[in-house]
Write a protein that holds these residues in place. Structure first.
Motif, PDB file in Angstrom:
ATOM      1  N   GLU A 405      -2.874  26.452 -14.303  1.00  0.00           N
ATOM      2  CA  GLU A 405      -3.957  27.427 -14.079  1.00  0.00           C
ATOM      3  C   GLU A 405      -4.281  28.247 -15.324  1.00  0.00           C
ATOM      4  OE1 GLU A 405      -3.198  29.849 -10.612  1.00  0.00           O
ATOM      5  OE2 GLU A 405      -3.247  28.024  -9.377  1.00  0.00           O
ATOM      6  N   LYS A 406      -3.320  28.313 -16.244  1.00  0.00           N
ATOM      7  CA  LYS A 406      -3.567  29.109 -17.457  1.00  0.00           C
ATOM      8  C   LYS A 406      -4.341  28.323 -18.512  1.00  0.00           C
ATOM      9  CE  LYS A 406       0.772  31.596 -16.881  1.00  0.00           C
ATOM     10  NZ  LYS A 406       2.152  31.687 -17.384  1.00  0.00           N
ATOM     11  N   ILE A 407      -4.447  27.027 -18.298  1.00  0.00           N
ATOM     12  CA  ILE A 407      -5.073  26.163 -19.305  1.00  0.00           C
ATOM     13  C   ILE A 407      -6.512  25.893 -18.888  1.00  0.00           C
ATOM     14  CG2 ILE A 407      -4.942  23.879 -20.388  1.00  0.00           C
ATOM     15  CD1 ILE A 407      -1.890  24.022 -19.826  1.00  0.00           C
ATOM     16  N   ARG A 408      -7.395  25.848 -19.888  1.00  0.00           N
ATOM     17  CA  ARG A 408      -8.808  25.636 -19.587  1.00  0.00           C
ATOM     18  C   ARG A 408      -9.409  24.623 -20.541  1.00  0.00           C
ATOM     19  NH1 ARG A 408      -8.261  27.492 -15.548  1.00  0.00           N
ATOM     20  NH2 ARG A 408      -8.762  29.493 -14.618  1.00  0.00           N
ATOM     21  N   PHE A 409     -10.205  23.718 -20.032  1.00  0.00           N
ATOM     22  CA  PHE A 409     -11.185  22.993 -20.853  1.00  0.00           C
ATOM     23  C   PHE A 409     -12.320  22.552 -19.941  1.00  0.00           C
ATOM     24  CE2 PHE A 409      -9.734  18.646 -19.742  1.00  0.00           C
ATOM     25  CZ  PHE A 409      -8.393  18.849 -19.426  1.00  0.00           C
ATOM     26  N   ASP A 410     -13.475  22.410 -20.507  1.00  0.00           N
ATOM     27  CA  ASP A 410     -14.686  22.175 -19.729  1.00  0.00           C
ATOM     28  C   ASP A 410     -14.521  20.938 -18.841  1.00  0.00           C
ATOM     29  OD1 ASP A 410     -17.318  22.648 -18.947  1.00  0.00           O
ATOM     30  OD2 ASP A 410     -18.064  21.195 -20.414  1.00  0.00           O
ATOM     31  N   LYS A 411     -14.811  21.071 -17.563  1.00  0.00           N
ATOM     32  CA  LYS A 411     -14.805  19.998 -16.570  1.00  0.00           C
ATOM     33  C   LYS A 411     -13.416  19.408 -16.301  1.00  0.00           C
ATOM     34  CE  LYS A 411     -19.618  18.601 -17.009  1.00  0.00           C
ATOM     35  NZ  LYS A 411     -20.077  18.928 -18.382  1.00  0.00           N
ATOM     36  N   MET A 412     -12.372  20.167 -16.638  1.00  0.00           N
ATOM     37  CA  MET A 412     -11.023  19.634 -16.383  1.00  0.00           C
ATOM     38  C   MET A 412     -10.770  19.472 -14.880  1.00  0.00           C
ATOM     39  SD  MET A 412      -8.675  22.945 -16.954  1.00  0.00           S
ATOM     40  CE  MET A 412      -8.327  23.926 -15.527  1.00  0.00           C
ATOM     41  N   TYR A 413      -9.840  18.583 -14.577  1.00  0.00           N
ATOM     42  CA  TYR A 413      -9.505  18.325 -13.174  1.00  0.00           C
ATOM     43  C   TYR A 413      -8.023  17.982 -13.093  1.00  0.00           C
ATOM     44  CZ  TYR A 413      -8.906  15.573  -8.874  1.00  0.00           C
ATOM     45  OH  TYR A 413      -8.433  15.090  -7.674  1.00  0.00           O
ATOM     46  N   TYR A 414      -7.388  18.421 -12.003  1.00  0.00           N
ATOM     47  CA  TYR A 414      -6.038  17.917 -11.711  1.00  0.00           C
ATOM     48  C   TYR A 414      -5.828  17.898 -10.206  1.00  0.00           C
ATOM     49  CZ  TYR A 414      -4.962  22.989 -11.812  1.00  0.00           C
ATOM     50  OH  TYR A 414      -4.957  24.349 -11.619  1.00  0.00           O
ATOM     51  N   ARG A 415      -4.957  17.049  -9.756  1.00  0.00           N
ATOM     52  CA  ARG A 415      -4.642  16.987  -8.328  1.00  0.00           C
ATOM     53  C   ARG A 415      -3.723  18.146  -7.966  1.00  0.00           C
ATOM     54  NH1 ARG A 415      -3.113  11.059  -5.980  1.00  0.00           N
ATOM     55  NH2 ARG A 415      -2.201  12.397  -4.375  1.00  0.00           N
ATOM     56  N   ARG A 416      -4.010  18.759  -6.823  1.00  0.00           N
ATOM     57  CA  ARG A 416      -3.199  19.896  -6.400  1.00  0.00           C
ATOM     58  C   ARG A 416      -2.181  19.517  -5.338  1.00  0.00           C
ATOM     59  NH1 ARG A 416      -5.777  24.649  -8.331  1.00  0.00           N
ATOM     60  NH2 ARG A 416      -7.594  23.946  -9.477  1.00  0.00           N
ATOM     61  N   ASP A 417      -1.983  18.210  -5.143  1.00  0.00           N
ATOM     62  CA  ASP A 417      -1.100  17.795  -4.048  1.00  0.00           C
ATOM     63  C   ASP A 417       0.009  16.839  -4.502  1.00  0.00           C
ATOM     64  OD1 ASP A 417      -2.544  15.537  -4.627  1.00  0.00           O
ATOM     65  OD2 ASP A 417      -2.729  14.917  -2.526  1.00  0.00           O
ATOM     66  N   ILE A 418       0.394  16.949  -5.779  1.00  0.00           N
ATOM     67  CA  ILE A 418       1.481  16.067  -6.228  1.00  0.00           C
ATOM     68  C   ILE A 418       2.715  16.350  -5.354  1.00  0.00           C
ATOM     69  CG2 ILE A 418       2.984  15.497  -8.214  1.00  0.00           C
ATOM     70  CD1 ILE A 418      -0.090  14.650  -8.409  1.00  0.00           C
ATOM     71  N   GLY A 419       3.381  15.275  -4.914  1.00  0.00           N
ATOM     72  CA  GLY A 419       4.563  15.431  -4.059  1.00  0.00           C
ATOM     73  C   GLY A 419       4.228  15.614  -2.592  1.00  0.00           C
ATOM     74  N   PHE A 420       2.937  15.504  -2.226  1.00  0.00           N
ATOM     75  CA  PHE A 420       2.512  15.831  -0.850  1.00  0.00           C
ATOM     76  C   PHE A 420       3.224  14.986   0.213  1.00  0.00           C
ATOM     77  CE2 PHE A 420      -0.014  12.100  -1.554  1.00  0.00           C
ATOM     78  CZ  PHE A 420      -0.294  11.578  -0.301  1.00  0.00           C
ATOM     79  N   ASP A 421       3.659  13.795  -0.143  1.00  0.00           N
ATOM     80  CA  ASP A 421       4.199  12.869   0.846  1.00  0.00           C
ATOM     81  C   ASP A 421       5.726  12.856   0.859  1.00  0.00           C
ATOM     82  OD1 ASP A 421       4.292  11.885  -1.704  1.00  0.00           O
ATOM     83  OD2 ASP A 421       3.816   9.826  -1.147  1.00  0.00           O
ATOM     84  N   LEU A 422       6.361  13.757   0.103  1.00  0.00           N
ATOM     85  CA  LEU A 422       7.833  13.664   0.005  1.00  0.00           C
ATOM     86  C   LEU A 422       8.510  14.506   1.087  1.00  0.00           C
ATOM     87  CD1 LEU A 422       8.276  13.834  -3.859  1.00  0.00           C
ATOM     88  CD2 LEU A 422       8.259  11.812  -2.393  1.00  0.00           C
TER      89      LEU A 422
END
Ligand code: AMP
Ligand code: GLY
Length: 422
Positions: A405-422
């Motif tokens: 959340e502290k890192i920024r660059f234009d149009k960046m994306y990341y998944r917020r559910d890593i580990g969701f199935d464990l």
């Protein structure tokens, strides 16, 4: 020792980060490297596919050990090319010769190998253009979903999983007609396996091996494992279901027969083996072999290795390798990949990345990122991997997200559910 690492991703940054900590290291070079590796060693503007320049570099800079990050140079024979020079006899090359790299370079070879040595894998048959009619008939005997795989390397795009029979028959024909160029001049058709995937790694010199921590990669672009396949959007290690009982099966049924099978076929092998496994009702099946570390798996596996990885690598090929003790950090590691908007399809580059100095409690491994006039700019689809360690993986993940959340660059994306199935 003078070390050369080939490649430019998060995996190569993680390898550099670890090797740079070794008291055995004299000089570290990374070709071509990225903005992260430039802080740990010297980036060299050299393409991992340019074998002649690599050989010249090894000679000029008295390189003792080379780690080959990606598979392409290995499948194309870099190891063999270096070994042709009698002068380089004693160099350690972490990455197999062409014969061993076929485990990744040819799906048909890998399937034949597994079948011969009784290594559990999906039932399959392979077909060339001349055998199209047989191929279609074979598909008709199977139940959906259907799995078609280009035999050769197709930049991670050569696997198709489809549910419609007619589409599958058309795709088989399109592949054999050159959809993936020469890589799909042969196609493996295989049974679909249902289960949870995980990745297991060994470092081997062909005689003995050391098992590294296992990991689970999240390959799809969208949350809940939806959307297009990517190189990997995040990873965790260890994998909770890979308990002692499961790992014993992996050793007995997969790792041991692979190492002894290579020996039996007279294939020398120095390097990593990445077993892409699927857990089917508690039993491991091999989906694929890779002849390198995974990415982003390396970004969680390597930080969990406590021992001196360079020392371990330097012993490959000597009897001492077998006796090396390798220690792991018991803590869990997670990584979250921050990618360019649009990835894995067309995406924009050259975006300035800010906030890297505010990160705490995480390690930022740079992937598609470069330095330009003192700024860090995005230069690829997968840009940064945010890795954290904690006693429990959910706490590690919290740190990875806090820092992402502290890192920024234009149009960046990341998944917020890593580990969701464990
Ligand atoms: P590969 O390039 O062989 O790793 O395949 C890409 C992805 O396709 C794998 O990570 C699996 O998710 C999936 N896959 C490949 N083969 C099979 C199979 N036989 N059954 C189910 N899924 C598969
Ligand atoms: N993350 C999957 C791979 O490296 O092939």
């Amino acid at each position: 020792m003078n070390v050369l690492i080939l490649g430019s991703g998060g995996r190569e940054h993680a390898l550099s980060w670890k090797i740079a900590r070794s008291p055995l290291l004299k000089k570290l070079f990374i070709a071509p490297g990225n903005s992260g590796t430039s802080e740990l060693g010297t980036n060299v503007d050299m393409n991992p596919g340019d074998f002649a320049s690599i050989v010249e570099f090894i000679r000029d800079f008295a390189i003792d050990l080379i780690v080959v990050g990606p598979e392409d140079p290995l499948v194309n024979g870099l190891h063999d090319f270096i070994r042709q020079e009698p002068f380089f006899k004693n160099i350690v090359i972490v990455g197999p010769a062409k014969a061993g790299a076929k485990l990744e370079g040819s799906k048909e070879f890998a399937k034949e190998f597994m079948t011969r040595y009784g290594i559990p894998t999906a039932r399959y048959a392979s077909f060339t253009r001349d055998e199209l009619t047989d191929g279609k008939a074979y598909i008709e005997t199977m139940k959906p979903p259907y799995v078609l795989k280009a035999d050769g390397l197709a930049a991670g795009k050569g696997v198709l999983i489809m549910t419609d029979l007619d589409n599958t028959l058309d795709e088989l024909e399109a592949m054999l007609d050159g959809k993936f160029g020469i890589a799909s001049s042969k196609v493996v058709v295989e049974e679909f396996l249902k289960g949870v995937e995980l990745s297991v790694f060994v470092l081997t010199d062909g005689e003995s091996y050391h098992i590294l921590p296992e990991a689970k990669d999240y390959k799809r672009i969208g949350e809940g494992d939806t959307g297009l396949n990517t190189g990997g959007m995040g990873a965790v290690s260890p994998v909770p279901f890979a308990d002692d009982e499961f790992m014993k099966k992996v050793v007995d049924r997969v790792i041991e027969p692979t190492i002894s099978g290579l020996k039996d076929q007279g294939i020398p092998y120095e390097g990593f083996i990445f077993f892409g496994l699927i857990n089917v009702d508690g039993n491991p099946f091999v989906i694929e072999y890779n002849v390198r570390m995974g990415d982003p798996e390396a970004e969680v596996v390597i930080p969990r290795i406590e021992s001196d990885l360079l020392e371990l690598m330097s012993k490959m090929g000597s009897p001492e390798f077998a006796n090396c003790q390798i220690k792991f950090d018991k803590r869990a590691a997670t990584t979250v990949m921050m990618v360019s908007g649009g990835y894995p399809e067309a995406y924009e580059k050259e975006k300035e990345i800010t906030g890297l100095d505010n990160v705490d409690d995480s390690i930022i491994f740079h992937a598609g990122a470069k330095l330009s006039d003192g700024k860090v700019l995005s230069s690829g689809g997968r840009v940064l991997a945010v890795t954290s360690l904690a006693d429990q993986w959910p706490d590690a993940l919290k740190n990875s997200y806090k820092n992402a959340e502290k890192i920024r660059f234009d149009k960046m994306y990341y998944r917020r559910d890593i580990g969701f199935d464990l």
